[in-house]
Enzyme design. Structure first.
Site, PDB file in Angstrom:
ATOM      1  N   LYS A 146      12.935  -2.664  -8.140  1.00  0.00           N
ATOM      2  CA  LYS A 146      13.335  -1.983  -7.177  1.00  0.00           C
ATOM      3  C   LYS A 146      13.707  -2.770  -5.707  1.00  0.00           C
ATOM      4  O   LYS A 146      14.812  -2.493  -5.217  1.00  0.00           O
ATOM      5  CB  LYS A 146      12.154  -1.086  -6.722  1.00  0.00           C
ATOM      6  CG  LYS A 146      12.366  -0.520  -5.397  1.00  0.00           C
ATOM      7  CD  LYS A 146      13.153   0.713  -5.302  1.00  0.00           C
ATOM      8  CE  LYS A 146      13.334   1.268  -3.652  1.00  0.00           C
ATOM      9  NZ  LYS A 146      12.677   0.776  -2.783  1.00  0.00           N
ATOM     10  N   LEU A 182       0.324   3.433  -2.008  1.00  0.00           N
ATOM     11  CA  LEU A 182       0.758   3.489  -3.614  1.00  0.00           C
ATOM     12  C   LEU A 182       1.407   4.660  -4.089  1.00  0.00           C
ATOM     13  O   LEU A 182       0.661   5.747  -3.976  1.00  0.00           O
ATOM     14  CB  LEU A 182      -0.285   2.650  -4.358  1.00  0.00           C
ATOM     15  CG  LEU A 182      -0.978   1.567  -3.794  1.00  0.00           C
ATOM     16  CD1 LEU A 182      -2.258   1.228  -4.687  1.00  0.00           C
ATOM     17  CD2 LEU A 182      -0.164   0.302  -3.816  1.00  0.00           C
ATOM     18  N   SER A 193       9.266   5.382  -3.593  1.00  0.00           N
ATOM     19  CA  SER A 193       9.248   4.261  -2.562  1.00  0.00           C
ATOM     20  C   SER A 193       8.110   5.093  -1.615  1.00  0.00           C
ATOM     21  O   SER A 193       8.326   6.142  -1.246  1.00  0.00           O
ATOM     22  CB  SER A 193      10.582   4.304  -1.797  1.00  0.00           C
ATOM     23  OG  SER A 193      10.456   3.628  -0.602  1.00  0.00           O
ATOM     24  N   GLY A 214       0.664  -1.290  -0.114  1.00  0.00           N
ATOM     25  CA  GLY A 214      -0.029   0.028  -0.077  1.00  0.00           C
ATOM     26  C   GLY A 214       0.810   1.384   0.131  1.00  0.00           C
ATOM     27  O   GLY A 214       1.941   1.240  -0.333  1.00  0.00           O
ATOM     28  N   GLY A 252       5.327   3.994  -9.105  1.00  0.00           N
ATOM     29  CA  GLY A 252       5.728   2.661  -9.411  1.00  0.00           C
ATOM     30  C   GLY A 252       5.043   1.495  -9.133  1.00  0.00           C
ATOM     31  O   GLY A 252       4.995   0.619  -9.765  1.00  0.00           O
ATOM     32  N   HIS A 253       4.211   1.604  -8.045  1.00  0.00           N
ATOM     33  CA  HIS A 253       3.166   0.303  -7.843  1.00  0.00           C
ATOM     34  C   HIS A 253       2.415   0.471  -9.346  1.00  0.00           C
ATOM     35  O   HIS A 253       1.801  -0.604  -9.731  1.00  0.00           O
ATOM     36  CB  HIS A 253       2.306   0.597  -6.612  1.00  0.00           C
ATOM     37  CG  HIS A 253       3.225   0.470  -5.386  1.00  0.00           C
ATOM     38  ND1 HIS A 253       3.313   1.559  -4.519  1.00  0.00           N
ATOM     39  CD2 HIS A 253       3.692  -0.485  -4.745  1.00  0.00           C
ATOM     40  CE1 HIS A 253       3.965   1.203  -3.595  1.00  0.00           C
ATOM     41  NE2 HIS A 253       4.264  -0.151  -3.498  1.00  0.00           N
TER      42      HIS A 253
HETATM   43  P1  AMP Z   1       6.070  -2.430  -1.527  1.00  0.00           P
HETATM   44  O1  AMP Z   1       4.598  -1.954  -1.510  1.00  0.00           O
HETATM   45  O2  AMP Z   1       7.137  -1.496  -1.365  1.00  0.00           O
HETATM   46  O3  AMP Z   1       6.039  -3.758  -0.937  1.00  0.00           O
HETATM   47  O4  AMP Z   1       6.229  -2.982  -3.290  1.00  0.00           O
HETATM   48  C1  AMP Z   1       5.384  -3.498  -3.970  1.00  0.00           C
HETATM   49  C2  AMP Z   1       5.770  -3.828  -5.288  1.00  0.00           C
HETATM   50  O5  AMP Z   1       6.133  -2.565  -5.853  1.00  0.00           O
HETATM   51  C3  AMP Z   1       7.305  -4.689  -5.283  1.00  0.00           C
HETATM   52  O6  AMP Z   1       7.308  -5.517  -6.219  1.00  0.00           O
HETATM   53  C4  AMP Z   1       8.234  -3.540  -5.239  1.00  0.00           C
HETATM   54  O7  AMP Z   1       9.516  -3.919  -5.863  1.00  0.00           O
HETATM   55  C5  AMP Z   1       7.381  -2.813  -6.337  1.00  0.00           C
HETATM   56  N1  AMP Z   1       7.928  -1.426  -6.383  1.00  0.00           N
HETATM   57  C6  AMP Z   1       8.318  -0.457  -5.139  1.00  0.00           C
HETATM   58  N2  AMP Z   1       8.710   0.691  -5.727  1.00  0.00           N
HETATM   59  C7  AMP Z   1       8.871   0.544  -6.907  1.00  0.00           C
HETATM   60  C8  AMP Z   1       9.355   1.593  -7.865  1.00  0.00           C
HETATM   61  N3  AMP Z   1       9.812   2.798  -7.833  1.00  0.00           N
HETATM   62  N4  AMP Z   1       9.503   1.144  -9.428  1.00  0.00           N
HETATM   63  C9  AMP Z   1       9.105  -0.130  -9.822  1.00  0.00           C
HETATM   64  N5  AMP Z   1       8.361  -0.925  -8.872  1.00  0.00           N
HETATM   65  C10 AMP Z   1       8.419  -0.725  -7.352  1.00  0.00           C
END
Ligand code: AMP
Length: 276
Positions: free
Chosen positions: A147, A32, A183, A30, A35-36
């Site tokens: 990432k 979001l 992030s 979440g 990137g997400h």
């Molecule tokens: P998280 O919510 O941080 O656990 O991320 C969920 C998914 O989004 C994971 O597969 C991450 O690698 C991807 N993700 C997070 N940040 C980025 C970004 N800047 N670019 C691409 N994918 C991302």
């Protein structure tokens, strides 16, 4: 119409009502950002039904880490996913880890070293929750971001070893104009810290240049660590040039390689990585 479900049984029931077609899944915690959303678009390319999970997974945080402070904006997240995802799965911790839960998935290989040296609990938590999410939704494909490069390799290993019938798709890292990888944790940064954070990616790019010209990978890593301290990072966990497929140690750029780094600014820990 985007549907939100909170129980594994409701997720399975919602997926069972589809007439046909493939399922794509995007697991997230979440808060979001674009990137997400790029991952969701990637899933949409190849899947008829897109499931996004939002779950801040307690088992991948150590007691000393930011589980309590981790940004949570479910309402905003659901607004961002409206029209993008078909099903949003937002389980509670009790749904994912009911009382008496006593199973853990442990991955070796690419899970060893790097992040594990600093967050020993992390990949056990990730592997367990990802296995559970993939089994719950049974997607044909699931998209993960580069990432979190080590995590991507750990998920691939998990899927291969357990013979889960899902294709893992890697999506490139989305970055701000100065190179900072998007992030959810960037929200923790003060304006001053944000300026410092923007230097991480440039320092990794310089290290790639140095590794290519000198061929001395350890010297390139050392210079990058020095540059991070000089840029104002308060702690450097690692900068490492490794085999891109296995994360094994390498001494020369003979196979595809990856530079990976983790560093802290104050309380905020940032990770980044790039292909060589
Ligand atoms: P998280 O919510 O941080 O656990 O991320 C969920 C998914 O989004 C994971 O597969 C991450 O690698 C991807 N993700 C997070 N940040 C980025 C970004 N800047 N670019 C691409 N994918 C991302």
């Amino acid at each position: 119409m985007t549907r939100t479900v909170t129980a594994v049984t409701a997720l399975r029931a919602a997926l069972a009502t589809r007439k046909s077609g493939s399922i794509g899944m995007v697991p997230t915690m979440g808060a979001l950002h674009d990137g997400h959303l790029a991952l969701v678009k990637e899933a949409r390319k190849d899947a008829d039904t897109v499931v996004v999970s939002i779950f801040v997974n307690p088992t991948q945080f150590a007691p000393t880490e930011d589980f309590g402070a981790y940004p949570r904006n479910l309402e905003q997240d659901l607004a961002k996913l409206a029209g993008q995802a078909d099903i949003v799965f937002t389980p509670s911790a009790k749904e994912m880890y009911p009382e008496g839960f006593a199973t853990a998935v442990t991955v070796g290989g690419p899970a060893l070293g790097l992040e594990s040296d600093f967050r020993p609990h992390f990949f056990g938590g990730v592997a367990t929750v990802v296995a559970k999410l993939l089994i719950a939704a049974s997607p044909n494909l699931a998209v993960f971001g580069e990432k979190d490069y080590q995590q991507l390799l750990v998920v691939r290993q998990l899927v291969r070893d357990l013979a889960l019938p899902v294709e893992i798709i890697a999506a490139p890292t989305l970055r701000e104009a100065d190179g900072l990888a998007l992030s959810s944790r960037n929200a923790y940064l003060s304006p001053d810290e944000r300026r410092i954070a923007g230097k991480l990616n440039m320092i990794l790019k310089n290290a790639i240049g140095a590794a290519r010209t000198s061929g001395d990978l350890r010297a390139a890593e050392g210079a990058a660590i020095e540059a991070l301290w000089e840029a104002g990072f308060s702690h450097v966990d690692y900068v490492a040039i490794r085999d891109a497929a296995t994360l094994d140690h390498i001494t020369a750029l003979e196979r595809p390689a990856r530079i990976l780094a983790a560093a802290k600014i104050g309380k905020t820990r940032l990770i980044d990585n790039m292909a060589l």
